[in-house]
Motif scaffolding. Structure first.
Motif, PDB file in Angstrom:
ATOM      1  N   LEU A   1       0.896  -1.252  -0.200  1.00 52.49           N
ATOM      2  CA  LEU A   1      -0.164   0.085   0.121  1.00 52.49           C
ATOM      3  C   LEU A   1       0.726   1.352  -0.103  1.00 52.49           C
ATOM      4  O   LEU A   1       1.737   1.401   0.684  1.00 52.49           O
ATOM      5  N   ILE A   2       0.589   2.320  -0.966  1.00 50.03           N
ATOM      6  CA  ILE A   2       1.372   3.467  -1.130  1.00 50.03           C
ATOM      7  C   ILE A   2       0.280   4.713  -0.683  1.00 50.03           C
ATOM      8  O   ILE A   2      -0.756   4.693  -1.615  1.00 50.03           O
ATOM      9  N   PRO A   3       0.647   5.457   0.012  1.00 47.54           N
ATOM     10  CA  PRO A   3      -0.149   6.766   0.224  1.00 47.54           C
ATOM     11  C   PRO A   3       0.041   7.423  -0.917  1.00 47.54           C
ATOM     12  O   PRO A   3       1.213   7.739  -1.663  1.00 47.54           O
ATOM     13  N   ASN A   4      -1.267   8.174  -1.612  1.00 48.12           N
ATOM     14  CA  ASN A   4      -1.250   8.921  -2.676  1.00 48.12           C
ATOM     15  C   ASN A   4      -2.236   9.986  -2.551  1.00 48.12           C
ATOM     16  O   ASN A   4      -2.972  10.190  -1.815  1.00 48.12           O
ATOM     17  N   HIS A   5      -2.268  11.095  -3.662  1.00 45.66           N
ATOM     18  CA  HIS A   5      -3.113  12.010  -3.834  1.00 45.66           C
ATOM     19  C   HIS A   5      -4.568  11.687  -4.308  1.00 45.66           C
ATOM     20  O   HIS A   5      -5.313  12.304  -4.057  1.00 45.66           O
ATOM     21  N   GLY A   6      -4.707  10.260  -4.863  1.00 45.53           N
ATOM     22  CA  GLY A   6      -5.987  10.004  -5.427  1.00 45.53           C
ATOM     23  C   GLY A   6      -6.701   8.908  -4.600  1.00 45.53           C
ATOM     24  O   GLY A   6      -6.672   8.921  -3.412  1.00 45.53           O
ATOM     25  N   GLU A   7      -7.254   8.062  -5.284  1.00 48.67           N
ATOM     26  CA  GLU A   7      -8.089   6.963  -4.488  1.00 48.67           C
ATOM     27  C   GLU A   7      -8.930   7.331  -3.611  1.00 48.67           C
ATOM     28  O   GLU A   7      -9.139   6.856  -2.262  1.00 48.67           O
TER      29      GLU A   7
END
Length: 241
Positions: A229-235
């Motif tokens: 799992l990677i933190p991101n600006h979407g999703e």
């Protein structure tokens, strides 16, 4: 950080977009599209808009739903079909090589793998259909659940599902990060169709096990209770019920 208050998550999403800092966001702990109370259940008719590799379709089928999965891109469609064939089992999944939109017809799109998107200037073409027409053509008695992750065409799809939404009030999990105004526009539109909808809002780390790993590698991670799992600006997902 576990996200439980939708207002706080929404405010964090706005702040994170303004600052560009990942640390400003609030990420949920459950699997994306699987917030308790907003998932398909046994006997449901579920629509998977943007099936990509079939992972979500399989997950919905494991919940006991009859799944109609839509993937417009032919390469993604073929990969999805192969995965569903390997998956096997006594699950009911109908895979369609078409996209969901506001009308039926041929439209242009650009291929970007998981991010393939409808674009009038795109170099490829695909068949699209509105959900109301599809439901009528397939004589579906109802639609109980809709998941949408169609790279910015979510509002178009909702425009093509007006009668289905008004009649059935399906639970929905809608991606709301592809267009800058999706964060508020999509909820307002859904509410205009059925004022009795209630909402939840969540932001997820992107699960790269769906995009970067093969089934056997996913199985190893699952066996050891691990994830990629990677933190991101979407999703970001708007839940409706």
């Amino acid at each position: 950080m576990q996200a439980t208050n939708p207002k706080k998550v929404f405010r964090a999403a706005i702040k994170g977009r303004l600052t560009g800092r990942i640390s400003d966001y609030r990420f949920a702990s459950e699997a994306q599209y699987f917030l308790e109370g907003f998932t398909p259940t046994t006997g449901d008719i579920a629509i998977d808009g943007g099936a990509y590799d079939g992972a979500t379709s399989i997950a919905f089928a494991k919940c006991g739903a009859k799944v109609f999965a839509f993937e417009m891109d032919v390469t993604n469609f073929q990969n999805c079909a192969a995965r569903l064939k390997r998956f096997g089992g006594d699950y009911d999944i109908t895979l369609e090589n078409m996209g969901l939109s506001d009308t039926e017809g041929t439209e242009n799109y650009n291929f970007y793998g998981t991010g393939s998107s409808k674009n009038p200037n795109g170099t490829l073409t695909a068949q699209f259909i509105d959900l109301d027409t599809y439901v009528a053509r397939k004589n579906l008695p109802r639609v109980d659940y809709i998941k949408l992750d169609i790279e910015g065409a979510e509002l178009d799809m909702l425009h093509g599902a007006v009668q289905t939404i008004k009649r059935c009030k399906p639970k929905m999990a809608i991606s709301v990060y592809h267009q800058i105004d999706d964060l508020w526009t999509l909820a307002l539109y859904v509410k205009s169709l059925r004022p009795d909808y209630e909402f939840e809002f969540r932001h997820y780390r992107i699960d790269c096990t769906d995009y970067m790993l093969e089934d056997e590698h996913r199985a190893i991670l699952k066996y050891f209770g691990l994830s990629f799992l990677i933190p991101n600006h979407g999703e970001m997902v708007l839940y409706c019920r």
